[in-house]
Motif scaffolding. Structure first.
Motif, PDB file in Angstrom:
ATOM      1  N   GLY A  68       0.799  -1.215   0.000  1.00 31.86           N
ATOM      2  CA  GLY A  68       0.000   0.000   0.000  1.00 31.86           C
ATOM      3  C   GLY A  68       0.829   1.259   0.000  1.00 31.86           C
ATOM      4  N   ALA A  69       0.133   2.382  -0.096  1.00 26.62           N
ATOM      5  CA  ALA A  69       0.800   3.684  -0.139  1.00 26.62           C
ATOM      6  C   ALA A  69       1.408   4.024   1.217  1.00 26.62           C
ATOM      7  CB  ALA A  69      -0.196   4.763  -0.554  1.00 26.62           C
ATOM      8  N   ALA A  70       2.525   4.746   1.187  1.00 28.03           N
ATOM      9  CA  ALA A  70       3.220   5.120   2.418  1.00 28.03           C
ATOM     10  C   ALA A  70       3.974   6.425   2.191  1.00 28.03           C
ATOM     11  CB  ALA A  70       4.170   4.012   2.858  1.00 28.03           C
ATOM     12  N   PHE A  71       4.466   6.977   3.266  1.00 27.98           N
ATOM     13  CA  PHE A  71       5.310   8.165   3.235  1.00 27.98           C
ATOM     14  C   PHE A  71       6.742   7.683   3.425  1.00 27.98           C
ATOM     15  CE2 PHE A  71       6.715  12.101   5.826  1.00 27.98           C
ATOM     16  CZ  PHE A  71       7.246  12.708   4.695  1.00 27.98           C
ATOM     17  N   TYR A  72       7.569   7.817   2.380  1.00 23.80           N
ATOM     18  CA  TYR A  72       8.946   7.332   2.418  1.00 23.80           C
ATOM     19  C   TYR A  72       9.922   8.481   2.654  1.00 23.80           C
ATOM     20  CZ  TYR A  72       7.213   2.923   0.494  1.00 23.80           C
ATOM     21  OH  TYR A  72       6.552   1.738   0.297  1.00 23.80           O
TER      22      TYR A  72
END
Length: 228
Positions: A68-72
């Protein structure tokens, strides 16, 4: 001498082929951000091929990238990761300094790709604009990528995170994934590039909602894990 020869050949091959790829990005941009993502993925995969077979640089992945989408938040030591992570993270919205976004044609295409533009002055207005663009990217289901130290640093350097990281961490409310990277060991800012292995290490996910000091400390430590 071999390292210099490899570097010269790489620069000739990579930049001569990159020129038409970059110059035709505005054409893809006419069809929307998804077309630009596909276009840029072609470029980054060519970059990976050139670094592997001309420079002799391989990639090693450690840790697990969450689904899923994440803040990297990634360590930044060379140009290498700015291209490699585009493909590795499936086309994230990348926080980009305004100087790059202002390049004629390419800058327009970068915005169409979904780049999140930020000013170096880190004024309150600039940070608000950055957070607004990042929230819009999140709404489309994309991950967001930032190099929170603000610029490239040499191996062993551990500058504090810029204020933009905390602002995005709070505004996005996404799981945050720190990434350690040791590209500077084979890709120095000056001098020839060297054959070797570049490691990307996905750190433990930092949950949303922590106090700023704790979130920054955990991300900072994980980003610098490959420096010993």
């Amino acid at each position: 001498m071999i390292a210099w020869l490899r570097t010269i050949v790489f620069m000739i091959v990579f930049y001569s082929i990159s020129a038409p790829i970059v110059l035709t990005v505005p054409i893809s941009a006419l069809f929307g951000s998804r077309a630009v993502i596909v276009h840029s993925t072609v470029w980054t995969r060519f970059h990976r091929w050139a670094t592997r077979w001309i420079l002799g640089i391989q990639i090693r992945i450690e840790g697990t990238r969450p689904a899923g989408a994440a803040f990297y938040a990634c360590k930044h030591q060379a140009m290498f990761e700015t291209l490699e992570l585009q493909a590795l993270l499936d086309g994230p919205a990348i926080v980009l300094k305004r100087e790059l976004a202002d390049i004629p044609a390419w800058g327009w295409a970068a915005r169409r790709y979904g780049a999140i533009v930020v000013d170096r002055d880190a004024s309150a207005k600039a940070l608000r604009n950055m957070m607004r663009e990042a929230i819009a990217a999140k709404a489309t289901g994309r991950s967001v990528l930032i190099f929170p130290e603000g610029t490239r640093v040499a191996p062993g350097e551990h500058p504090p995170l810029k204020p933009g990281f905390a602002g995005l961490y709070r505004a996005l409310g996404m799981p945050t994934v720190p990434i350690a990277c040791d590209s500077g060991t084979v890709w120095p800012r000056k001098g020839p590039k060297r054959a070797g292995v570049i490691t990307f290490r996905f750190g433990e996910v930092v949950p949303a909602g922590l106090k700023r000091e704790e979130a920054e400390a955990r991300v900072h430590a994980a980003m610098n894990a490959l420096d010993g």
